[in-house]
Write a protein that holds these residues in place. Structure first.
Motif, short mmCIF file in Angstrom:
data_model
loop_
_atom_site.label_atom_id
_atom_site.label_comp_id
_atom_site.label_asym_id
_atom_site.label_seq_id
_atom_site.Cartn_x
_atom_site.Cartn_y
_atom_site.Cartn_z
N MET A 1 -40.72 15.46 -12.43
CA MET A 1 -40.83 14.27 -13.28
C MET A 1 -40.54 13.02 -12.46
O MET A 1 -39.55 12.95 -11.74
N LEU A 2 -41.43 12.04 -12.56
CA LEU A 2 -41.24 10.79 -11.81
C LEU A 2 -40.36 9.85 -12.62
O LEU A 2 -40.85 9.06 -13.44
N THR A 3 -39.07 9.95 -12.42
CA THR A 3 -38.14 9.09 -13.14
C THR A 3 -38.15 7.69 -12.54
O THR A 3 -38.52 7.50 -11.37
N PRO A 4 -37.72 6.68 -13.29
CA PRO A 4 -37.61 5.33 -12.73
C PRO A 4 -36.70 5.30 -11.49
O PRO A 4 -36.95 4.55 -10.55
N GLN A 5 -35.65 6.12 -11.49
CA GLN A 5 -34.73 6.14 -10.35
C GLN A 5 -35.44 6.67 -9.10
O GLN A 5 -35.25 6.14 -7.99
N TRP A 6 -36.26 7.72 -9.28
CA TRP A 6 -36.98 8.28 -8.13
C TRP A 6 -38.01 7.28 -7.59
O TRP A 6 -38.13 7.10 -6.38
N LEU A 7 -38.70 6.59 -8.49
CA LEU A 7 -39.70 5.60 -8.06
C LEU A 7 -39.01 4.43 -7.34
O LEU A 7 -39.54 3.90 -6.35
N ASP A 8 -37.85 4.01 -7.83
CA ASP A 8 -37.11 2.94 -7.15
C ASP A 8 -36.70 3.37 -5.74
O ASP A 8 -36.75 2.58 -4.79
N GLN A 9 -36.27 4.61 -5.60
CA GLN A 9 -35.90 5.12 -4.28
C GLN A 9 -37.11 5.14 -3.35
O GLN A 9 -37.00 4.80 -2.17
N LEU A 10 -38.26 5.50 -3.89
CA LEU A 10 -39.49 5.50 -3.09
C LEU A 10 -39.79 4.08 -2.60
O LEU A 10 -40.12 3.87 -1.42
N ARG A 11 -39.69 3.12 -3.48
CA ARG A 11 -39.99 1.73 -3.10
C ARG A 11 -39.03 1.23 -2.03
O ARG A 11 -39.44 0.50 -1.12
N THR A 12 -37.75 1.60 -2.12
CA THR A 12 -36.78 1.12 -1.13
C THR A 12 -37.02 1.73 0.25
O THR A 12 -36.62 1.15 1.26
N ARG A 13 -37.68 2.87 0.32
CA ARG A 13 -37.93 3.51 1.62
C ARG A 13 -39.21 2.99 2.29
O ARG A 13 -39.49 3.37 3.42
N ILE A 14 -39.94 2.18 1.58
CA ILE A 14 -41.19 1.63 2.13
C ILE A 14 -40.97 0.16 2.49
O ILE A 14 -40.49 -0.62 1.67
N THR A 15 -41.29 -0.20 3.74
CA THR A 15 -41.25 -1.60 4.14
C THR A 15 -42.57 -2.24 3.71
O THR A 15 -43.63 -1.93 4.28
N LEU A 16 -42.50 -3.10 2.71
CA LEU A 16 -43.73 -3.62 2.10
C LEU A 16 -44.58 -4.40 3.09
O LEU A 16 -45.81 -4.28 3.10
N SER A 17 -43.93 -5.21 3.94
CA SER A 17 -44.71 -6.01 4.89
C SER A 17 -45.45 -5.12 5.88
O SER A 17 -46.57 -5.43 6.29
N ALA A 18 -44.83 -4.00 6.28
CA ALA A 18 -45.51 -3.08 7.20
C ALA A 18 -46.69 -2.42 6.52
O ALA A 18 -47.77 -2.22 7.13
N LEU A 19 -46.53 -2.08 5.24
CA LEU A 19 -47.62 -1.45 4.49
C LEU A 19 -48.80 -2.41 4.34
O LEU A 19 -49.96 -2.06 4.62
N ILE A 20 -48.52 -3.64 3.90
CA ILE A 20 -49.60 -4.61 3.68
C ILE A 20 -50.17 -5.09 5.00
O ILE A 20 -51.37 -5.37 5.12
N GLY A 21 -49.30 -5.17 6.03
CA GLY A 21 -49.74 -5.67 7.33
C GLY A 21 -50.78 -4.79 8.02
O GLY A 21 -51.42 -5.22 8.98
N ARG A 22 -50.98 -3.57 7.54
CA ARG A 22 -52.00 -2.70 8.14
C ARG A 22 -53.41 -3.22 7.88
O ARG A 22 -54.32 -2.95 8.68
N SER A 23 -53.58 -3.92 6.77
CA SER A 23 -54.92 -4.39 6.43
C SER A 23 -55.00 -5.90 6.25
O SER A 23 -56.09 -6.44 6.08
N THR A 24 -53.86 -6.58 6.26
CA THR A 24 -53.82 -8.03 6.06
C THR A 24 -52.94 -8.65 7.13
O THR A 24 -51.84 -8.18 7.39
N ARG A 25 -53.44 -9.70 7.75
CA ARG A 25 -52.67 -10.36 8.81
C ARG A 25 -51.57 -11.21 8.19
O ARG A 25 -51.85 -12.18 7.47
#
Length: 626
Positions: free
Chosen positions: A1-25
């Motif tokens: 089950m994808l609980t809100p707590q699990w999804l929040d933990q997933l988001r904290t482990r991802i560096t958003l700028s690195a993710l977006i920076g792969r396709s956007t300068r």
């Protein structure tokens, strides 16, 4: 089950700028990254990425979301595919699906469709002939067309079955579950909102999850003025802030978030150019809403109406925030002038007046002190003790020990200053030495600016004066300041008030103050004569040896001597206050033997050492400069 707590933990482990920076300068800009928006064509960058907040936002087209939203909206993945890809990158296992959770999610998506359809119908009604009363009311508020469209104003017509007929493609059970219809026993269901101006309430993603309606008929006194949707699978009023999806991006630009009492206040503020504004929904600010605010700014401003209800709302917010306080996170509070809400204030005085009020927001501890101090009459010792008990009860609710300790110290200081005000000095009330300003001193009277012996003066009265002088504070600093005032008599009046309030001074100060009160400065020779005539010694160098202040140097100019003397007087006035505080702290430590009392005593001992060092440095520096 994808609980809100699990999804929040997933988001904290991802560096958003690195993710977006792969396709956007991306370009680093302070604590954020900037880029030209990948969702629409633009020449100058208005797209920002904030790793701390975990969100991206475009100020041009309004695109907004987190890492999961980026994968669905930009990469074109389904929600589950986006989650799986991000989880693999973060090294997390995706929980096995829960059939009941999947069914609930499907139901939420369906209810979103119902709410979107209802919003479209409300907006359509506003422009219809039946919406004339709603349009007339909006005209009195002065909102422009852009504001009306931006906030999605609509109209719910009269009629108990109007919505059922308009949204007939949805089962009635769904309309009831969405809070749009009311089901009662032994009666047909009927529309919740009738004859009201409607506003959609949206979630953080901008989806309609509830509605608020304002009554338009003044004669209808049996219905609430404002009516909100009930809690539903989509809407939890204690966990929702109205306008957050629009206010959050604006708050990241301005660095502040303003909380007002109602959604019409939010609209009025936005129309005046203050877009970073939210409101709770029919309840006092909850703990969850405070935490939501802190995700965006560290010091949100609570803006309450200037009436009794506003005062109560402010205190409720304070008491709910106290247990949650953590370093750098608190609330600031403003109260509008009595009888005015944000819309009234802006109409009467303009947006600048509102900005000035917001700029003068008070700290949480200041509001706490003022509200409790003014809660009831404090005319007896018991009343004052009750005030202290209430203040300390608030402090006890603070969970962070460091903040609780600081609040306790600050509120105790405020309480002590209020409950135990400084008493007038002996020269104002009359003490054992008999000195009283504005009255002739024993043995002398004023006449034409000159001091003359009084016939009733006796050797006994002069002897009492000499004994008082012998028992007074005859230290080097006092003697140096005395000598300075005698040498520069024009400075006596400048420092008369401060000296008169200072307890325990050498009695010769009282004589100097009386000599110069209400008259031109007495000459140095005359002051010396008066001291001698009263059996008091003129300060000599032996009394202040080691403190060779610049104002004691005959070659020092009058202006420089005045400044040097002022610094010495400041030290003289500060010393008894410091000594009294140190004595009180020492007595407290001896009686309590607590760690806090010991820390208090050590802090004041350190201040005493710093005071002595400052005195020595000042004397040395002033001699050198002279």
């Amino acid at each position: 089950m994808l609980t809100p707590q699990w999804l929040d933990q997933l988001r904290t482990r991802i560096t958003l700028s690195a993710l977006i920076g792969r396709s956007t300068r991306l370009t680093k800009a302070g604590r954020e990254f900037k880029a030209c928006c990948p969702f629409h064509n633009e020449k100058s960058p208005s797209f920002t990425v904030n790793d701390e907040k975990g969100f991206y936002h475009c100020f041009g087209c309004g695109a907004h979301g987190d890492a999961i939203r980026w994968m669905t909206d930009h990469q074109g993945l389904s929600f589950m595919d986006a989650v799986k890809e991000l989880a693999a990158e973060a090294g997390m296992d995706v929980p096995a699906p829960d059939p009941r959770a999947a069914k609930a999610a499907e139901k939420r998506d369906t209810l979103h469709d119902v709410m979107a359809a209802a919003q479209g119908w409300f907006v359509q009604n506003l422009s219809s002939p039946g919406g004339e009363s709603a349009r007339a009311y909006l005209a009195t508020r002065g909102f422009d067309a852009h504001t009306l469209q931006r906030f999605g104003f609509g109209y719910a017509p009269e009629g108990r079955q109007a919505m059922k007929e308009a949204l007939g493609k949805f089962p009635e059970a769904m309309l009831i579950e969405a809070g749009l219809r009311i089901e009662v026993e032994n009666r047909d269901p009927y529309d919740r909102f009738r004859g009201r101006l409607m506003l959609p309430i949206e979630d953080a993603r901008g989806r309609v999850i509830a509605f608020g309606g304002r009554i338009l008929t003044k004669e209808k006194t049996d219905a609430p003025k404002y009516l909100n949707s009930p809690d539903t699978p989509l809407f939890d009023k204690g966990r929702t802030l109205y306008n957050l999806h629009r206010a959050a991006p604006a708050a990241r630009q301005s660095g502040r978030m303003v909380v007002v009492e109602g959604y019409m206040d939010v609209v009025a503020m936005a129309a005046a150019g203050i877009g970073e504004c939210v409101a709770p929904l029919g309840t006092a600010l909850t703990e969850q809403q405070i935490e939501m605010l802190w995700r965006h700014v560290e010091m949100p401003i609570l803006c309450f109406d200037g009436d009794a209800a506003g005062q109560r709302a402010a205190m409720r917010a304070v008491t709910r925030a106290l247990p949650l306080l953590r370093p750098a996170h608190s609330l600031r509070i403003v109260r509008l002038p009595e009888g005015l809400d944000p819309d009234d204030l802006i109409k009467q005085r303009g947006a600048r007046a509102m900005e000035e009020i917001l700029g003068a927001a008070k700290s949480l501890i200041e509001v706490l002190w003022e509200v409790e101090r003014d809660a009831q009459t404090l005319s007896t010792p018991e009343d004052k003790a009750g005030l202290k008990a209430r203040l300390m009860a608030h402090v006890d609710s603070i969970q962070n020990s460091d903040i609780a300790s600081l609040y306790r110290r600050e509120l105790q200081d405020r309480y002590s200053e209020f409950a135990f005000p400084k008493r007038e000095s002996r020269w104002q009330q009359g003490g054992s030495n008999g000195f009283r300003p504005n009255q002739p001193r024993g043995g002398q009277q004023r006449g034409n600016g000159r001091w003359q012996p009084q016939p009733e003066s006796t050797p006994e009265s002069l002897e009492r004066l000499r004994r008082a002088a012998a028992g007074g504070s005859r230290d080097a600093l006092s003697a140096a300041v005395l000598a300075g005032l005698i040498h520069w008599p024009a400075q006596i009046r400048r420092h008369a008030e401060a000296l008169a309030r200072t307890p325990g001074l050498d009695p010769r100060f009282g004589l100097l103050l009386d000599c110069c009160q209400g008259h031109e400065a007495v000459e140095t020779d005359r002051l010396a004569t008066i001291l001698v005539e009263n059996g008091l010694e003129i300060p000599g160098t032996a009394e202040y040896s080691g403190l060779r202040f610049g104002f004691l140097n005959t070659e020092t100019g009058a202006d420089q001597a005045g400044e040097d003397l002022a610094q010495a007087v400041d030290l003289l006035v500060e010393r008894p206050i410091l000594d009294a505080a140190l004595a009180q702290a020492t007595a407290r430590f001896e009686s309590e033997l607590s760690e806090e009392a010991f820390a208090d005593q050590q802090r004041l001992l350190k201040r005493k050492l710093e005071f002595d060092s400052r005195l020595r440095q000042m004397a040395t520096r002033q001699v050198a400069s002279s």
